[in-house]
Design a protein around this motif. Sequence first.
Motif, PDB file in Angstrom:
ATOM      1  N   VAL A 118       0.850  -1.190   0.000  1.00 40.20           N
ATOM      2  CA  VAL A 118       0.000   0.000   0.000  1.00 40.20           C
ATOM      3  C   VAL A 118       0.883   1.236   0.000  1.00 40.20           C
ATOM      4  N   LYS A 119       0.611   2.158  -0.936  1.00 41.71           N
ATOM      5  CA  LYS A 119       1.346   3.426  -0.989  1.00 41.71           C
ATOM      6  C   LYS A 119       0.492   4.577  -0.461  1.00 41.71           C
ATOM      7  N   GLU A 120      -0.771   4.638  -0.878  1.00 42.21           N
ATOM      8  CA  GLU A 120      -1.679   5.699  -0.430  1.00 42.21           C
ATOM      9  C   GLU A 120      -3.054   5.102  -0.194  1.00 42.21           C
ATOM     10  N   VAL A 121      -3.764   5.629   0.796  1.00 36.89           N
ATOM     11  CA  VAL A 121      -5.123   5.193   1.084  1.00 36.89           C
ATOM     12  C   VAL A 121      -6.047   6.400   0.928  1.00 36.89           C
ATOM     13  N   HIS A 122      -7.095   6.250   0.096  1.00 37.58           N
ATOM     14  CA  HIS A 122      -8.090   7.289  -0.100  1.00 37.58           C
ATOM     15  C   HIS A 122      -9.435   6.780   0.417  1.00 37.58           C
ATOM     16  N   ASP A 123     -10.499   7.529   0.188  1.00 40.90           N
ATOM     17  CA  ASP A 123     -11.817   7.141   0.705  1.00 40.90           C
ATOM     18  C   ASP A 123     -12.291   5.814   0.126  1.00 40.90           C
ATOM     19  N   ASP A 124     -12.323   5.709  -1.204  1.00 41.11           N
ATOM     20  CA  ASP A 124     -12.821   4.491  -1.851  1.00 41.11           C
ATOM     21  C   ASP A 124     -11.748   3.729  -2.614  1.00 41.11           C
ATOM     22  N   THR A 125     -10.569   4.314  -2.758  1.00 40.30           N
ATOM     23  CA  THR A 125      -9.510   3.684  -3.555  1.00 40.30           C
ATOM     24  C   THR A 125      -8.228   3.549  -2.743  1.00 40.30           C
ATOM     25  N   VAL A 126      -7.339   2.724  -3.291  1.00 45.32           N
ATOM     26  CA  VAL A 126      -6.035   2.475  -2.670  1.00 45.32           C
ATOM     27  C   VAL A 126      -4.992   2.469  -3.793  1.00 45.32           C
ATOM     28  N   LEU A 127      -3.877   3.161  -3.597  1.00 52.32           N
ATOM     29  CA  LEU A 127      -2.773   3.127  -4.541  1.00 52.32           C
ATOM     30  C   LEU A 127      -1.816   2.030  -4.081  1.00 52.32           C
ATOM     31  N   LEU A 128      -1.638   1.012  -4.928  1.00 55.39           N
ATOM     32  CA  LEU A 128      -0.793  -0.139  -4.593  1.00 55.39           C
ATOM     33  C   LEU A 128       0.437  -0.171  -5.490  1.00 55.39           C
ATOM     34  N   GLU A 129       1.556  -0.549  -4.897  1.00 55.02           N
ATOM     35  CA  GLU A 129       2.777  -0.777  -5.667  1.00 55.02           C
ATOM     36  C   GLU A 129       2.870  -2.276  -5.922  1.00 55.02           C
ATOM     37  N   VAL A 130       2.589  -2.663  -7.171  1.00 53.37           N
ATOM     38  CA  VAL A 130       2.543  -4.082  -7.507  1.00 53.37           C
ATOM     39  C   VAL A 130       3.926  -4.639  -7.839  1.00 53.37           C
ATOM     40  N   ALA A 131       4.855  -3.771  -8.230  1.00 59.11           N
ATOM     41  CA  ALA A 131       6.244  -4.132  -8.494  1.00 59.11           C
ATOM     42  C   ALA A 131       7.063  -2.874  -8.218  1.00 59.11           C
ATOM     43  N   PRO A 132       8.358  -3.000  -8.043  1.00 60.47           N
ATOM     44  CA  PRO A 132       9.152  -1.793  -7.780  1.00 60.47           C
ATOM     45  C   PRO A 132       8.977  -0.757  -8.893  1.00 60.47           C
ATOM     46  N   GLY A 133       8.400   0.396  -8.536  1.00 64.25           N
ATOM     47  CA  GLY A 133       8.182   1.482  -9.485  1.00 64.25           C
ATOM     48  C   GLY A 133       6.897   1.381 -10.272  1.00 64.25           C
ATOM     49  N   VAL A 134       6.099   0.323 -10.077  1.00 65.30           N
ATOM     50  CA  VAL A 134       4.839   0.136 -10.802  1.00 65.30           C
ATOM     51  C   VAL A 134       3.694   0.328  -9.821  1.00 65.30           C
ATOM     52  N   HIS A 135       2.869   1.364 -10.051  1.00 65.47           N
ATOM     53  CA  HIS A 135       1.760   1.689  -9.158  1.00 65.47           C
ATOM     54  C   HIS A 135       0.441   1.499  -9.891  1.00 65.47           C
ATOM     55  N   ALA A 136      -0.577   1.081  -9.159  1.00 62.07           N
ATOM     56  CA  ALA A 136      -1.910   0.898  -9.729  1.00 62.07           C
ATOM     57  C   ALA A 136      -2.942   1.313  -8.688  1.00 62.07           C
ATOM     58  N   ILE A 137      -4.071   1.834  -9.172  1.00 64.42           N
ATOM     59  CA  ILE A 137      -5.156   2.252  -8.283  1.00 64.42           C
ATOM     60  C   ILE A 137      -6.203   1.145  -8.254  1.00 64.42           C
ATOM     61  N   TYR A 138      -6.562   0.725  -7.046  1.00 68.99           N
ATOM     62  CA  TYR A 138      -7.563  -0.318  -6.840  1.00 68.99           C
ATOM     63  C   TYR A 138      -8.671   0.212  -5.942  1.00 68.99           C
ATOM     64  N   ALA A 139      -9.860  -0.383  -6.065  1.00 71.40           N
ATOM     65  CA  ALA A 139     -10.953  -0.077  -5.142  1.00 71.40           C
ATOM     66  C   ALA A 139     -10.631  -0.732  -3.808  1.00 71.40           C
ATOM     67  N   LYS A 140     -11.058  -0.105  -2.726  1.00 71.00           N
ATOM     68  CA  LYS A 140     -10.790  -0.681  -1.402  1.00 71.00           C
ATOM     69  C   LYS A 140     -11.418  -2.057  -1.254  1.00 71.00           C
ATOM     70  N   ASN A 141     -12.558  -2.263  -1.899  1.00 71.08           N
ATOM     71  CA  ASN A 141     -13.242  -3.558  -1.790  1.00 71.08           C
ATOM     72  C   ASN A 141     -12.474  -4.681  -2.483  1.00 71.08           C
ATOM     73  N   SER A 142     -11.496  -4.339  -3.328  1.00 69.73           N
ATOM     74  CA  SER A 142     -10.727  -5.377  -4.013  1.00 69.73           C
ATOM     75  C   SER A 142      -9.607  -5.933  -3.146  1.00 69.73           C
ATOM     76  N   VAL A 143      -9.364  -5.331  -1.986  1.00 76.70           N
ATOM     77  CA  VAL A 143      -8.344  -5.836  -1.068  1.00 76.70           C
ATOM     78  C   VAL A 143      -8.955  -6.994  -0.291  1.00 76.70           C
ATOM     79  N   GLY A 144      -8.367  -8.164  -0.444  1.00 77.43           N
ATOM     80  CA  GLY A 144      -8.899  -9.352   0.213  1.00 77.43           C
ATOM     81  C   GLY A 144      -8.366  -9.538   1.613  1.00 77.43           C
ATOM     82  N   ALA A 145      -7.106  -9.183   1.840  1.00 79.45           N
ATOM     83  CA  ALA A 145      -6.518  -9.368   3.161  1.00 79.45           C
ATOM     84  C   ALA A 145      -5.344  -8.414   3.339  1.00 79.45           C
ATOM     85  N   VAL A 146      -5.233  -7.876   4.544  1.00 76.08           N
ATOM     86  CA  VAL A 146      -4.060  -7.092   4.925  1.00 76.08           C
ATOM     87  C   VAL A 146      -3.156  -8.042   5.694  1.00 76.08           C
ATOM     88  N   LEU A 147      -1.927  -8.204   5.207  1.00 79.13           N
ATOM     89  CA  LEU A 147      -1.001  -9.185   5.768  1.00 79.13           C
ATOM     90  C   LEU A 147      -0.051  -8.536   6.752  1.00 79.13           C
TER      91      LEU A 147
END
Length: 195
Positions: A53-82
Amino acid sequence: MNIVTLLPFIVLIGAMFLMTRSAKNKQRQAQQMRNDMQPGSGVRTIGGMYATVKEVHDDTVLLEVAPGVHAIYAKNSVGAVLSDAEYNHIVHGIDPDDEDATDTPVVPDDASSLTESVDADGDSADKAVALEKTDALEKADTVEKADDAVEKTDAVEKADEADEADVKKIDLGKDDTVAAATSEDDKRDGGTDAK
């Protein structure tokens, strides 16, 4: 109406109530987990992708899926916080229980550690079998060395015989050349051949 006829309906309504209550509890826990996400946390999406997780917003989350690669996901798409240990174990292969482990594999100095048994119950039996195998290998090596020595002495004797034969041939060859040279000298001097 009899209570016996109403009993199956009461059991059915009670089971439905328990199932909906359990599902609502799971939804509430998942929502709480998603709200507690912090930047730097490792997560697994419902699709099975691991990211940070890089940034947390109201309904979305900015995730770093690989070093230097960022993607925006809906919060509901997060299945588990490890947890950090679990995320590092899954993504980076770091075992949290084995802190003393090094990244380089351990290579034994000799082959004796490869023949030793790990379990203590059959340890002496395994050592006896290993010793018997070692003794058998040593005996086979000794026999092979003895055979090699016999073959070498036979080869040396044959070489000596061949050298003696070569010496005789060389001696004969010298006598023939000396005789031929003498006869040629006699011819020049006017002598006759001794045929």
